[in-house]
Write an enzyme that holds these catalytic residues in place. Structure first.
Site, PDB file in Angstrom:
ATOM      1  N   ASN A 115       1.001  -1.012  -0.172  1.00  0.00           N
ATOM      2  CA  ASN A 115       0.116   0.051   0.360  1.00  0.00           C
ATOM      3  C   ASN A 115       0.858   1.515   0.083  1.00  0.00           C
ATOM      4  OD1 ASN A 115      -1.636   2.282   1.694  1.00  0.00           O
ATOM      5  ND2 ASN A 115      -3.050   0.489   0.432  1.00  0.00           N
ATOM      6  N   CYS A 145      -7.516   7.394   2.251  1.00  0.00           N
ATOM      7  CA  CYS A 145      -7.153   7.691   3.823  1.00  0.00           C
ATOM      8  C   CYS A 145      -7.955   9.183   4.554  1.00  0.00           C
ATOM      9  CB  CYS A 145      -5.747   7.532   3.889  1.00  0.00           C
ATOM     10  SG  CYS A 145      -6.140   7.628   6.103  1.00  0.00           S
ATOM     11  N   THR A 208     -12.479   3.941   4.805  1.00  0.00           N
ATOM     12  CA  THR A 208     -13.216   3.979   5.121  1.00  0.00           C
ATOM     13  C   THR A 208     -14.073   5.409   5.245  1.00  0.00           C
ATOM     14  OG1 THR A 208     -11.777   5.354   6.720  1.00  0.00           O
ATOM     15  CG2 THR A 208     -11.729   3.365   7.543  1.00  0.00           C
ATOM     16  N   GLY A 232     -15.632  -1.395  10.018  1.00  0.00           N
ATOM     17  CA  GLY A 232     -16.433  -2.688  10.611  1.00  0.00           C
ATOM     18  C   GLY A 232     -17.471  -2.943  10.200  1.00  0.00           C
TER      19      GLY A 232
END
Length: 318
Positions: A115, A145, A208, A232
């Site tokens: 990455n 990110c 995310t 999650g």
């Protein structure tokens, strides 16, 4: 001992396993369709829990041109069926990675996705240039990110800036290049097209979502960075829809699905949404053996789905 760890022990993830269902991502064969997600695997922390050579791929933590200290603490907070983190891509830099973690992973027989992180186009270019002749099997360009002030999501949410960056990097390496997309956009299909048209060999999605928690005793954000990235089980249906939308819009591009995967069944949903492979992230922070357990569960589920398994083995999708 939590339920998932008990499941892993019952499955004996440390015992040898003969994989029956491979996949192909951008011309690169994975022995199974499950890898680790960047930011949730570190060899010294995870390598004792399972044989890393048995994963479809090991995607490393983000690698920057120089060591990054990351964001100040607190860096993590719990959310409903989720966590919020603002680690900020802390890592020892590409030179350390090339002499330490990468050779150790390759010595263990792992298929490695490195990455790549940066604060600017030149940062990304420095890392990709140093990796061009390395043992890394694939590169994942992290333009998504939400926890860095420059680069990261600021590039991945701008199709023009993303196209410029990927064209620049494409000229520096012949390695298969995956672009990791952000969900924090109005139209992910537009961003996906920009990456593919500029030279991406594959896409991984999603990173995310931006979120936060506030301490009710202080009235202030829990994270020192105020906001962070939500991951999650809570993001699973959101991530699945992003994969499906990009697959419908761009039929030929290999896709790695990421977000909320903690079982073989959820991994299977991603494959039916059009992914060629998946990566397991936040679940590994609860149960370090989760990526291997998911891979084994998915291998069993594909036994009774020969049409899907045959497509994956040819580099095709559902």
């Amino acid at each position: 001992m939590n339920e998932q760890t008990q499941q892993a022990e019952q499955m004996n993830v440390l015992e040898p396993h003969e994989w029956r269902h491979k996949t192909i991502v951008a011309g690169t064969e994975w022995k199974n369709p499950v890898g680790t997600a960047s930011g949730t695997f570190q060899l010294d922390a995870c390598g004792d829990y399972y044989d890393v050579s048995q994963m479809g791929a090991i995607c490393t933590k983000g690698v920057s041109p120089v060591p990054w200290e990351g964001n100040p603490g607190p860096r993590t907070a719990e959310g409903p069926s989720s966590m919020v983190n603002s680690v900020g891509l802390q890592n020892p830099g590409v030179d350390h990675y090339l002499t330490d973690e990468l050779p150790r992973l390759k010595k263990l027989g792992a298929m490695v996705i490195t990455n790549v992180a940066g604060h600017s186009d030149e940062d990304y270019a420095q890392v990709v240039a140093k990796l061009a002749d390395s043992q890394a099997d694939m590169l994942e360009i992290n333009v998504s990110c939400p926890n860095v002030s420059h680069g990261g999501m600021s590039v991945g949410t701008d199709p023009v800036a993303l196209s410029r960056l990927i064209k620049h990097l494409r000229a520096l390496t012949s390695k298969p290049m995956i672009v990791k997309l952000s969900p924090n956009v109005t139209d992910i299909v537009q961003v996906a097209h920009a990456a593919v048209d500029a030279g991406a060999d594959a896409l991984s999605l999603i990173n995310t979502l931006v979120g936060m928690r506030i301490g009710i005793n202080t009235g202030k954000p829990i994270l020192a960075n105020r906001t962070g990235g939500v991951s999650g089980p809570a993001i699973f249906p959101i991530a699945l829809s992003f994969v499906w939308r990009v697959r419908q819009a761009i039929p030929g591009i290999p896709i790695i699905g990421i977000g909320g995967i903690d079982s073989g069944e959820k991994a299977l949903e991603y494959l039916y949404a059009g992914a060629n492979a998946v990566e397991v992230g936040a679940a590994a922070l609860v149960d370090p053996t989760a990526p291997m357990r998911v891979a084994r569960e998915l291998d069993d589920l594909l036994d009774s789905r020969p049409e899907l398994a045959a497509k994956l083995a040819k580099g095709q999708t559902w």
